[in-house]
Design a protein around this motif. Structure first.
Motif, short mmCIF file in Angstrom:
data_model
loop_
_atom_site.label_atom_id
_atom_site.label_comp_id
_atom_site.label_asym_id
_atom_site.label_seq_id
_atom_site.Cartn_x
_atom_site.Cartn_y
_atom_site.Cartn_z
N ALA A 45 1.13 -1.39 0.15
CA ALA A 45 -0.22 0.01 -0.08
C ALA A 45 0.88 1.09 -0.28
CB ALA A 45 -1.11 0.31 0.95
N PRO A 46 1.54 1.90 -1.00
CA PRO A 46 2.52 2.87 -1.28
C PRO A 46 1.01 4.63 -0.54
CG PRO A 46 1.73 1.63 -3.51
CD PRO A 46 0.89 1.55 -2.25
N LEU A 47 1.95 5.09 0.10
CA LEU A 47 1.36 5.83 0.39
C LEU A 47 2.05 7.47 0.27
CD1 LEU A 47 -0.27 4.86 3.92
CD2 LEU A 47 -2.00 4.07 2.19
N PHE A 48 1.37 8.32 0.23
CA PHE A 48 1.97 9.23 0.04
C PHE A 48 0.95 10.85 1.00
CE2 PHE A 48 -0.58 9.07 -3.84
CZ PHE A 48 -1.30 10.47 -3.91
N TRP A 49 1.57 12.16 0.85
CA TRP A 49 1.20 13.40 1.45
C TRP A 49 1.21 13.88 0.94
CZ3 TRP A 49 -1.10 13.12 6.06
CH2 TRP A 49 -1.17 14.62 6.96
N GLU A 103 14.60 2.04 -3.12
CA GLU A 103 14.86 2.42 -2.72
C GLU A 103 13.77 4.37 -2.44
OE1 GLU A 103 16.49 2.89 -6.68
OE2 GLU A 103 15.86 1.00 -5.31
N HIS A 104 13.15 4.36 -3.24
CA HIS A 104 12.11 5.46 -2.94
C HIS A 104 10.74 5.38 -2.10
CE1 HIS A 104 13.35 6.71 -7.17
NE2 HIS A 104 13.95 7.94 -6.04
N VAL A 105 10.94 3.54 -1.58
CA VAL A 105 10.09 3.14 -0.51
C VAL A 105 10.34 3.13 1.06
CG1 VAL A 105 7.78 1.65 -0.17
CG2 VAL A 105 8.69 1.70 -2.38
N SER A 106 9.33 4.00 1.72
CA SER A 106 9.69 3.70 3.67
C SER A 106 9.18 3.02 3.92
CB SER A 106 10.69 5.10 3.91
OG SER A 106 10.56 5.06 5.14
N THR A 118 -8.95 -16.61 -4.93
CA THR A 118 -8.62 -17.46 -5.72
C THR A 118 -6.72 -17.95 -5.04
OG1 THR A 118 -7.27 -14.91 -5.34
CG2 THR A 118 -8.75 -15.41 -7.48
N ALA A 119 -6.83 -18.41 -3.97
CA ALA A 119 -6.46 -19.73 -3.50
C ALA A 119 -4.35 -18.46 -3.42
CB ALA A 119 -5.65 -20.76 -4.42
N TYR A 120 -4.73 -17.31 -2.82
CA TYR A 120 -3.18 -17.09 -2.20
C TYR A 120 -3.50 -16.65 -0.63
CZ TYR A 120 -2.26 -16.73 -6.82
OH TYR A 120 -1.60 -16.81 -8.54
N TRP A 121 -2.29 -16.76 -0.76
CA TRP A 121 -2.35 -16.08 1.50
C TRP A 121 -1.61 -14.73 0.57
CZ3 TRP A 121 -4.13 -16.88 5.79
CH2 TRP A 121 -3.64 -16.01 6.67
N VAL A 122 -2.14 -13.58 1.05
CA VAL A 122 -1.63 -12.57 1.10
C VAL A 122 -1.46 -11.89 2.06
CG1 VAL A 122 -1.71 -9.87 -0.38
CG2 VAL A 122 -3.16 -12.02 -1.21
N THR A 123 0.19 -10.96 1.75
CA THR A 123 0.44 -10.28 3.20
C THR A 123 1.09 -9.08 2.25
OG1 THR A 123 2.06 -12.06 3.94
CG2 THR A 123 3.06 -10.03 4.40
N PRO A 124 -0.10 -8.11 3.01
CA PRO A 124 -0.11 -6.81 3.10
C PRO A 124 0.93 -5.43 3.69
CG PRO A 124 -1.70 -6.90 3.70
CD PRO A 124 -1.16 -8.69 4.55
N PHE A 125 1.77 -5.21 2.86
CA PHE A 125 3.00 -3.79 3.45
C PHE A 125 2.50 -2.50 3.34
CE2 PHE A 125 5.25 -7.86 3.47
CZ PHE A 125 5.90 -8.51 3.92
N VAL A 126 2.18 -1.40 3.74
CA VAL A 126 2.17 -0.11 3.88
C VAL A 126 3.77 0.85 4.09
CG1 VAL A 126 1.34 1.43 5.35
CG2 VAL A 126 0.51 -0.36 5.67
N GLY A 127 3.76 1.47 2.80
CA GLY A 127 5.17 2.04 2.97
C GLY A 127 4.68 3.20 2.43
N VAL A 128 5.92 4.50 2.71
CA VAL A 128 5.35 5.79 2.06
C VAL A 128 6.28 6.29 0.80
CG1 VAL A 128 5.69 8.44 3.03
CG2 VAL A 128 5.13 6.62 4.54
#
Length: 197
Positions: A45-49, A103-106, A118-128
């Motif tokens: 989940a790419p976030l920005f301000w 390198e642009h993702v914190s 759809t038979a996936y095990w999804v791990t969500p990450f959050v980054g800025v």
């Protein structure tokens, strides 16, 4: 003018620091898979301000794709053999789909992992990511890059594939987020709401 930009940057940095602390101290609930055999996948989940508020990039898949045509999702996908961790998967897929270099993702933290139909095990990450980072979406995988204002999302019941489903919409309501991406976004919205403005 530069002082205003500096104040805005500081405001965003302070908000994302609070979100980082929240994600690392109040983990999201992991959904149960109950013995299912699932393939590993991960998303970012790419976030920005921008304009004094947090936003998230989402992607709309082309209608020509075999899997999830036209659906709105965070960038991500299945784990490759060369991916050391789920985070490597999320960052690799984000680079492939949006041209966004790791390198642009914190990375701030994780949301709760979950199974998909759809038979996936999804791990969500959050980054800025910096708000002005240029994106180069993959023409094959991305029909449109969407920008969702996290404080202005509306939760609604929408009719999707002949069933009433919980969904998030914003603006004129043209874009509808449902399914696994809704569940991820719902966790994120909960964290964002908990830390306040």
């Amino acid at each position: 003018m530069s002082e205003q930009l500096t104040d805005a940057d500081a405001e965003g940095a302070a908000f994302f620091e609070r979100l980082k602390v929240r994600l690392r101290t109040v983990p999201s609930k992991v959904m149960e898979a109950h013995g299912l055999t699932l393939k590993d996948a991960a998303v970012l989940a790419p976030l920005f301000w921008r304009g004094g508020e947090p936003w998230a990039y989402l992607t709309m898949r082309p209608l020509t794709l075999r899997e999830h045509p036209g659906q709105i999702a965070f960038p991500g996908g299945a784990r490759d053999a060369g991916d050391v961790t789920p985070l490597h998967t999320a960052l690799r897929e984000t680079k492939e789909e949006l041209g966004l270099s790791p390198e642009h993702v914190s990375v701030l933290g994780m949301l709760g992992a979950m199974p998909t139909v759809t038979a996936y095990w999804v791990t969500p990450f959050v980054g800025v990511v910096p708000a002005d980072t240029p994106l180069t979406p993959s023409e094959r995988e991305i029909a449109e890059v969407l920008e969702a204002p996290l404080w202005r999302l509306r939760r609604e019941r929408r009719r999707v594939f002949e069933a009433d489903r919980d969904a998030y919409v914003w603006g004129d309501g043209r874009h509808v987020v449902w399914g696994a991406t809704f569940r991820m976004l719902d966790q994120l919205v909960e964290h964002v709401a908990a830390i306040g403005r």
